[in-house]
Design a protein around this motif. Structure first.
Motif, PDB file in Angstrom:
ATOM      1  N   ARG A  43       0.944  -1.362   0.017  1.00 18.68           N
ATOM      2  CA  ARG A  43       0.067   0.059  -0.038  1.00 18.68           C
ATOM      3  C   ARG A  43       0.982   1.083   0.053  1.00 18.68           C
ATOM      4  N   ARG A  45       0.208   5.075   0.914  1.00 19.96           N
ATOM      5  CA  ARG A  45      -0.813   5.917   1.337  1.00 19.96           C
ATOM      6  C   ARG A  45      -0.933   7.404   0.821  1.00 19.96           C
ATOM      7  N   THR A  65      -1.622  -3.320  -3.827  1.00 24.16           N
ATOM      8  CA  THR A  65      -3.170  -3.386  -3.954  1.00 24.16           C
ATOM      9  C   THR A  65      -3.643  -2.119  -3.828  1.00 24.16           C
ATOM     10  N   ASN A  66      -3.137  -1.164  -3.141  1.00 23.38           N
ATOM     11  CA  ASN A  66      -3.959   0.125  -2.857  1.00 23.38           C
ATOM     12  C   ASN A  66      -2.905   1.244  -2.913  1.00 23.38           C
ATOM     13  N   ASP A  68      -3.583   5.198  -2.500  1.00 26.74           N
ATOM     14  CA  ASP A  68      -4.542   6.198  -2.129  1.00 26.74           C
ATOM     15  C   ASP A  68      -4.451   7.316  -2.733  1.00 26.74           C
ATOM     16  N   VAL A  87      -4.254  -3.687  -8.550  1.00 25.60           N
ATOM     17  CA  VAL A  87      -4.992  -2.611  -8.263  1.00 25.60           C
ATOM     18  C   VAL A  87      -6.413  -2.672  -8.821  1.00 25.60           C
ATOM     19  N   ASN A  91      -7.706   5.797  -6.949  1.00 25.40           N
ATOM     20  CA  ASN A  91      -8.416   7.017  -5.922  1.00 25.40           C
ATOM     21  C   ASN A  91      -8.313   8.312  -6.428  1.00 25.40           C
TER      22      ASN A  91
END
Length: 327
Positions: A43, A45, A65-66, A68, A87, A91
């Protein structure tokens, strides 16, 4: 935020055991041009690389996978990036104002593109949106002024507010039959858009949807649309022809203001009010057909329509606003 605003930092290698890059940790590292991310990373952030204006490219490992919101916002020299198959969502504002970004690979795993994701990516010339995408957020491609064409996947049902606003070189866009709503300002100031096919599935056309589309010459509004939002076609100065279906019961204020090339208009039977300024400044408008259902003609509704020499006002009209007609 360990390295935040470290303006002399030029390169960094993240150790293999790191799984998360925390919020804003490299924000404002304006000279950071090289970064190596480990395969252990899952991740990144929010705002992690915000304003890293010397970063030109970055490889995101498959383990991530993330990513932000605003992670790469204002990375003004970032030219290309490839997102891994892991992914599923892009975002909000993640690539906001990445004005040098020319290309990006979006994998089939992505289902959602959030608002402002690519807003201000003024060098982005093309982008392939996979069929897996079901939602594209408001202002997602706002100001992508080099984008010339766009394909919307079949499962997207709404074009959100300002999604393609100010895409000044957009000449072609495919809207699927799944779309039922076009939001406010969705295509505002798309000055190169000369024609567009609106699917029969559409029921709602938002305010300012095509405002400032100065090259748009004709448009057919589908038969299930019940309302046309205010300023929907404001400043569509090349619009010569528009077909409004009988299903339309409401046309918003200034909907066709300054449509200089519009020569004739037929108002459907379901409409009862011609709102303020609806056709103001339509200098070529010569023929207007008003139905017997109209009860009110708003102020400045046909103001500055210098070519409109006569109009039959139906007996149903009980109110005519200030300067409804005149020049």
């Amino acid at each position: 935020r360990l390295f935040r605003d470290c303006v002399k930092l030029t390169s960094i290698s993240i150790p293999d055991l790191v799984s998360i890059i925390n919020m804003g940790v490299f924000k404002g590292c304006v000279r950071l041009s090289s970064i190596s991310l480990p395969e252990s990373l899952s991740r990144i952030r929010a705002s992690a690389f915000y304003g890293c204006s010397s970063l030109t490219s970055i490889t995101i490992p498959e383990s991530v996978t993330n990513i932000d919101g605003s992670v790469f916002q204002d990375c003004t020299n970032l030219t290309s990036i490839s997102l891994p198959e892991s992914v599923t969502k892009i975002n909000g504002s993640v690539f906001y104002n990445c004005c040098s970004l020319t290309s990006i690979y979006i994998p089939e795993s992505v289902t959602i593109i959030e608002g402002y994701a690519f807003s201000g990516c003024s060098s982005l010339t093309s982008i392939t949106i996979p069929e897996s995408v079901t939602s594209i957020g408001g202002s997602a491609f706002y100001g992508c002024s080099s984008l010339t064409s766009f394909y919307i996947p079949e499962d997207v049902y709404r074009i959100e507010d300002y999604t393609f606003s100010s895409c000044s070189n957009l000449t072609s866009i495919t809207i699927p039959e799944s779309v039922t709503s076009i939001g406010s300002g969705a295509f505002a100031n798309c000055i190169s858009l000369a024609s567009i096919t609106i699917p029969e599935s559409l029921t709602s056309l938002g305010g300012s949807a095509f405002k400032g589309c100065s090259n748009l010459t004709s448009i057919i509004i589908p038969e299930f649309v019940t309302s046309i939002g205010g300023s929907a076609f404001y400043d569509c100065s090349s619009l010569t022809s528009i077909t409004i279906p009988e299903s339309v019961a409401s046309i918003g204020t200034y909907a066709f203001r300054n449509c200089f090339s519009l020569e004739s208009i037929t108002i459907p039977e379901a409409v009862t009010i011609i709102e303020d300024g609806t056709f103001r400044g339509c200098t070529s408008l010569a023929t207007v057909t008003l139905p017997e259902t109209v009860t009110k003609i708003g102020g400045q509704a046909f103001w500055e329509c210098g070519n409109l020499l006569s109009v039959t006002i139906p007996s149903s009209v009980t109110s005519i606003g200030d300067r409804a007609f005149g020049y």
